[in-house]
Design a protein around this motif. Sequence first.
Motif, mmCIF file in Angstrom:
data_model
loop_
_atom_site.group_PDB
_atom_site.id
_atom_site.type_symbol
_atom_site.label_atom_id
_atom_site.label_comp_id
_atom_site.label_asym_id
_atom_site.label_seq_id
_atom_site.Cartn_x
_atom_site.Cartn_y
_atom_site.Cartn_z
ATOM 1 N N ASN A 255 -1.472 -6.334 4.526
ATOM 2 C CA ASN A 255 -2.755 -6.586 3.899
ATOM 3 C C ASN A 255 -3.741 -5.471 4.220
ATOM 4 N N ALA A 256 -4.657 -5.250 3.294
ATOM 5 C CA ALA A 256 -5.709 -4.261 3.515
ATOM 6 C C ALA A 256 -6.713 -4.802 4.518
ATOM 7 N N ILE B 130 -6.341 3.674 2.849
ATOM 8 C CA ILE B 130 -4.974 3.576 2.340
ATOM 9 C C ILE B 130 -4.317 4.944 2.458
ATOM 10 N N ASP B 131 -3.044 4.948 2.699
ATOM 11 C CA ASP B 131 -2.269 6.185 2.705
ATOM 12 C C ASP B 131 -2.271 6.725 1.276
ATOM 13 N N PRO B 132 -2.608 7.982 1.065
ATOM 14 C CA PRO B 132 -2.636 8.530 -0.292
ATOM 15 C C PRO B 132 -1.325 8.348 -1.060
ATOM 16 N N HIS C 203 0.261 5.739 -1.272
ATOM 17 C CA HIS C 203 0.232 4.399 -1.852
ATOM 18 C C HIS C 203 -1.037 4.158 -2.672
ATOM 19 N N ALA C 204 -1.780 5.204 -2.988
ATOM 20 C CA ALA C 204 -3.060 5.043 -3.676
ATOM 21 C C ALA C 204 -2.918 4.688 -5.152
ATOM 22 N N ASP C 205 -1.809 5.058 -5.790
ATOM 23 C CA ASP C 205 -1.633 4.688 -7.191
ATOM 24 C C ASP C 205 -1.588 3.169 -7.297
ATOM 25 N N THR C 206 -2.099 2.648 -8.389
ATOM 26 C CA THR C 206 -2.267 1.205 -8.549
ATOM 27 C C THR C 206 -0.991 0.416 -8.292
ATOM 28 N N ASP C 207 0.112 0.807 -8.888
ATOM 29 C CA ASP C 207 1.357 0.048 -8.705
ATOM 30 C C ASP C 207 1.798 0.035 -7.241
ATOM 31 N N ALA C 208 1.745 1.186 -6.599
ATOM 32 C CA ALA C 208 2.160 1.269 -5.198
ATOM 33 C C ALA C 208 1.224 0.466 -4.302
ATOM 34 N N MET C 209 -0.091 0.552 -4.563
ATOM 35 C CA MET C 209 -1.064 -0.184 -3.765
ATOM 36 C C MET C 209 -0.870 -1.687 -3.922
ATOM 37 N N THR D 54 -7.738 8.285 -0.318
ATOM 38 C CA THR D 54 -7.503 7.735 1.018
ATOM 39 C C THR D 54 -8.184 6.386 1.242
ATOM 40 N N SER D 55 -8.805 5.832 0.204
ATOM 41 C CA SER D 55 -9.428 4.514 0.344
ATOM 42 C C SER D 55 -9.611 3.876 -1.025
ATOM 43 N N LYS D 56 -9.876 2.568 -0.990
ATOM 44 C CA LYS D 56 -10.154 1.778 -2.193
ATOM 45 C C LYS D 56 -11.402 0.954 -1.949
ATOM 46 N N LEU D 57 -12.072 0.602 -3.027
ATOM 47 C CA LEU D 57 -13.242 -0.271 -2.958
ATOM 48 C C LEU D 57 -12.894 -1.623 -3.563
ATOM 49 N N ARG D 58 -13.495 -2.670 -3.027
ATOM 50 C CA ARG D 58 -13.358 -4.008 -3.604
ATOM 51 C C ARG D 58 -14.769 -4.562 -3.801
ATOM 52 N N LEU D 59 -15.013 -5.088 -4.984
ATOM 53 C CA LEU D 59 -16.337 -5.576 -5.332
ATOM 54 C C LEU D 59 -16.237 -6.598 -6.452
ATOM 55 N N PRO D 60 -17.285 -7.367 -6.688
ATOM 56 C CA PRO D 60 -17.278 -8.256 -7.846
ATOM 57 C C PRO D 60 -17.287 -7.410 -9.124
ATOM 58 N N GLY D 61 -16.443 -7.750 -10.087
ATOM 59 C CA GLY D 61 -16.405 -6.990 -11.336
ATOM 60 C C GLY D 61 -17.749 -6.958 -12.034
#
Length: 171
Positions: free
Chosen positions: A2-3, A38-40, A42-48, A148-155
């Motif tokens: 998990n992230a 995130i490890d780059p 695994h940054a592509d959507t499918d891998a992440m 190297t990272s992702k954001l999570r937020l309300p759409g």
Amino acid sequence: MNAIWRPVLEHLGLVAEPVAEAIGALGEDGRLIEVASIDPEHADTDAMTKLWGTDLFDSVNCVVIAGKRAGNERLAACCVRATTKADINHAVKRLLDVRKCSFMPTERAVAETGMSYGGITPIGLPWRILLDEQVPGAPAIIGSGLRTSKLRLPGDLLTRLPGAEIHPIAM
């Protein structure tokens, strides 16, 4: 795996500079955004999605589009749920009011956004932001401007970005 999500306002060093500036300008809305490293690789959507066990629908992909009309270039960022693709040749072309449009070349997109290829996000972009109508109303995992990272937020927060418009652009 998990992230580990953290408040982005406390970790602005994990996002690209234009993204950090734009998040700072969001005021209280900036508190709704989280960031995870995130490890780059695994940054592509499918891998992440596989690595973190998230639903593909929770990811929102952003592409930069360019078109011309009467010698004037028209640019936009198009954001769609990862379960769909942006209808560049019809819906986006019509919205930009151009005869032809295409993905902005990688080198140019990186230079003009100040973001990494594969990490470009609508936060901090100076152009129109065309959000598919499915983007609001559910959580969104998006790029941070870096691989190297992702954001999570309300759409819904994406609808409050400068230049944001909601249209049916997914196919």
